[in-house]
Design an enzyme around this catalytic site. Structure first.
Site, PDB file in Angstrom:
ATOM      1  N   ARG A 181      25.369  29.090  33.286  1.00  0.00           N
ATOM      2  CA  ARG A 181      25.996  28.508  32.098  1.00  0.00           C
ATOM      3  C   ARG A 181      25.475  27.134  31.719  1.00  0.00           C
ATOM      4  NH1 ARG A 181      32.015  29.937  33.963  1.00  0.00           N
ATOM      5  NH2 ARG A 181      32.026  32.178  33.496  1.00  0.00           N
ATOM      6  N   GLY A 220      42.503  36.297  36.501  1.00  0.00           N
ATOM      7  CA  GLY A 220      41.293  35.482  36.423  1.00  0.00           C
ATOM      8  C   GLY A 220      40.596  35.411  37.768  1.00  0.00           C
ATOM      9  N   THR A 228      33.497  48.160  38.265  1.00  0.00           N
ATOM     10  CA  THR A 228      34.803  48.519  38.833  1.00  0.00           C
ATOM     11  C   THR A 228      35.744  47.317  38.920  1.00  0.00           C
ATOM     12  OG1 THR A 228      33.890  48.149  41.026  1.00  0.00           O
ATOM     13  CG2 THR A 228      33.856  50.418  40.207  1.00  0.00           C
ATOM     14  N   ASN A 243      42.848  36.626  29.212  1.00  0.00           N
ATOM     15  CA  ASN A 243      41.678  36.135  29.943  1.00  0.00           C
ATOM     16  C   ASN A 243      40.670  37.232  30.261  1.00  0.00           C
ATOM     17  OD1 ASN A 243      44.077  36.748  31.642  1.00  0.00           O
ATOM     18  ND2 ASN A 243      42.580  36.625  33.301  1.00  0.00           N
ATOM     19  N   HIS A 251      45.950  33.676  29.740  1.00  0.00           N
ATOM     20  CA  HIS A 251      45.931  32.251  30.054  1.00  0.00           C
ATOM     21  C   HIS A 251      46.619  31.487  28.918  1.00  0.00           C
ATOM     22  CE1 HIS A 251      43.403  33.083  33.334  1.00  0.00           C
ATOM     23  NE2 HIS A 251      42.267  32.534  32.960  1.00  0.00           N
ATOM     24  N   SER A 256      30.943  51.042  45.977  1.00  0.00           N
ATOM     25  CA  SER A 256      31.530  51.772  44.843  1.00  0.00           C
ATOM     26  C   SER A 256      30.587  52.825  44.272  1.00  0.00           C
ATOM     27  CB  SER A 256      31.902  50.790  43.731  1.00  0.00           C
ATOM     28  OG  SER A 256      32.889  49.888  44.175  1.00  0.00           O
ATOM     29  N   CYS A 292      36.657  31.727  31.134  1.00  0.00           N
ATOM     30  CA  CYS A 292      37.783  32.231  30.325  1.00  0.00           C
ATOM     31  C   CYS A 292      38.598  31.110  29.693  1.00  0.00           C
ATOM     32  CB  CYS A 292      38.691  33.104  31.190  1.00  0.00           C
ATOM     33  SG  CYS A 292      39.040  32.434  32.828  1.00  0.00           S
ATOM     34  N   ARG A 309      47.224  27.622  38.380  1.00  0.00           N
ATOM     35  CA  ARG A 309      47.498  29.055  38.441  1.00  0.00           C
ATOM     36  C   ARG A 309      49.009  29.273  38.382  1.00  0.00           C
ATOM     37  NH1 ARG A 309      43.380  32.401  37.696  1.00  0.00           N
ATOM     38  NH2 ARG A 309      42.169  31.706  39.495  1.00  0.00           N
TER      39      ARG A 309
END
Lengths: 345, 345
Positions: free
Chosen positions: A102, A162, A14, A324, A251, A43, A131, A244
């Site tokens: 990562r 983002g 969602t 992004n 982006h 949800s 991203c 930002r």
């Protein structure tokens, strides 16, 4: 796995990225036998539509991964840390959009156009990069192969989505308030869980993710570390400033790259034009360059403003824009899944 | 000139910068004997208020400069080219905010904190630098003096008011249209006189001023050339990417500087804290950094996000924000006038 299709879970179905994952699985005609949308308890019970059918959202529990072959995670690092190993234990390959795994040396960090060959090294989890990193490495890979890269200095112009739908809604509500002359009470950006929140409408905020002792934000360090890992070269110097801006999706990045050898600008333009996933839009005199509004809902990485640093023979400026939520997240994750099943055949 | 005050003309008195010049002359208690607001024929006959009085706007003609001692110009390059020499002929010293004379070797290009000593070389015209250049050189001067500067790589986040009130109104109207789900028909940015116009609301545009054959925009080349001239060092490498963001007032800049010698970050912070016209706001862990909203209506240059390039011993990142209408234009022009009369005494 069979060619008739796979049981695919989307964790965080969602959310801003999760929704795009589901949409993209459908658009790309990914071979889905069963879609299993998973989300928080809150949800669960609701539905999402997939290929014309309403599919019920289930609560993301360890048991919900029984029978799942591919699990796309985009529900934040904490959910991934707990549930990704559970999914793997039950036989799924996890493609994780959070930052949880990562930098784990056991986990391949994949942008298919750049390092699809590393997918096969996975031990159950494959990480989807940040991203802002993805679009930059797509742009840099052809230059790395041809000239080598000495260092990268990047400044970003990152969209609010983002930080999730909440941030996109905050931008809209703040903008309305400012235009109506009403008070703005920021509560989402730069980082929801931190103490201080700043207005993003008609403002820019030079902080994405939490600050660290070394003066960088976590987002900036992601760009540094993930870029080296994906490009497979620890000797590349990377320094980043992540900012930002009041944009909903897309982006933008001002990327300065110092190559290892001198280059021909026309050749760079040619190389990038031929690169997978890249669209070159580059003619300042005709006012042709990428912008986030035009890149929204597109899955490619757009590159323009290509020009040499007039004071450094190996210096190159470029302007890199991508959606992004798509190439920066959902598209890249599904592309990893596609490459994975291609390699399995 | 006498200490009881000067006859001061403001050319372009109804524009975004001109209004700030008049306001700032009043606030700083600049010794004005007579204010003479000049503008196009269209605006002539109207009034502006100054020190509680309504002053009639006159048409900017050569004769309008009779008796004027100091003329602040901010009505675009074409007006300056025609009328600045007429003002000088009649005995005025011109402080010109356009790009018309900035690179003329006969014309000093002044940021008082940086090179006030060059004012005395004027031959009637003193140029006020480009907004994005001013705030950057204020930040760089203390570093140049202490360490020397090898090269500068800058990416800007520039407010729409740099393109005049029209652009600020366009941002407001476009934002309202987007929020109401209405069509947007851009007509101002990036450059009014060019063919193509793009939406700036919820978008960023990587073009400020016209594009050149070398791939740079004129704005970017202003940053390159003016920085070298103001800092008085042609050997400094400068490369710039200038980008318009949906902000009303306040330019932000991600400045990467490679110094000539290694540096101590604490010393940099200290040097900048003590520099004239500078306010350091720098603590990422406490979420302290400059932003355009907070810099609006302030005349200082704000610096934060100070941190070393982890991969280059002489590389330094910083984030520089200032009100483009004040220090970037009106404040700097009035400060030049102040320095001028100080030196004349």
């Amino acid at each position: 796995m069979t060619i008739q299709g796979y049981t695919v879970a989307v964790v965080g179905a969602t959310g801003a990225v999760g929704q795009q994952m589901v949409k993209y699985l459908e658009e790309r005609e990914f071979p889905v036998k069963e879609l299993r949308p998973l989300a928080s308890k809150r949800s669960a019970g609701g539905t999402i539509s997939f290929k014309g059918q309403e599919v019920t959202i289930q609560e993301a529990t360890p048991e919900a991964f029984e029978g799942v072959e591919i699990a796309l995670f985009s529900a934040g690092g904490n959910v991934s840390k707990v549930l990704a190993p559970e999914a793997v234990k039950r036989g799924a390959v996890v493609i994780d959009n959070s930052s949880a795994f990562r930098m784990d040396p056991q986990v391949p960090l994949i942008v298919p156009e750049v390092n699809a060959d590393k997918i096969k090294e996975h031990q159950g989890i494959i990480a989807n990069p940040n991203c802002s990193t993805i679009q930059m490495v797509v742009a840099l890979k052809p230059l790395l192969d041809r000239y080598g890269i000495e260092r990268i200095i990047v400044s970003t112009y990152q969209a609010v989505s983002g930080a999730g739908w909440k941030a996109a809604i905050a931008l809209e509500e703040q903008s309305k308030a400012v235009l109506n002359g009403e008070e703005v009470t920021p509560s989402v950006l730069p980082v929801g869980k931190l103490d201080k929140h700043y207005q993003i409408a008609f403002n820019v905020i030079p902080q994405i993710d939490v600050g660290q002792e070394n003066g960088y934000t976590f987002e900036e360090m992601k760009m540094v570390n993930e870029t080296k890992k994906i490009l497979g070269d620890d000797s590349i110097g990377v320094t980043a400033t992540c900012v930002r801006v009041p944009v909903v999706r897309g982006h933008s990045e001002s990327v300065y790259v110092e190559l290892k050898s001198e280059y021909d600008l026309e050749e760079v333009r040619q190389l990038l034009s031929e690169a997978p996933g890249v669209v070159v839009q580059d003619d300042i005199q005709e006012q042709v360059y990428p912008m986030p509004l035009q890149a929204t809902d597109r899955m490619e990485t757009f590159i323009g403003r290509l020009r040499r640093d007039l004071t450094h023979p190996r210096g190159l400026n470029m302007w890199v824009v991508s959606d992004n939520l798509l190439k920066g997240a959902a598209t890249n994750a599904v592309q990893i899944a596609e490459a994975l099943i291609d390699q399995d055949r």
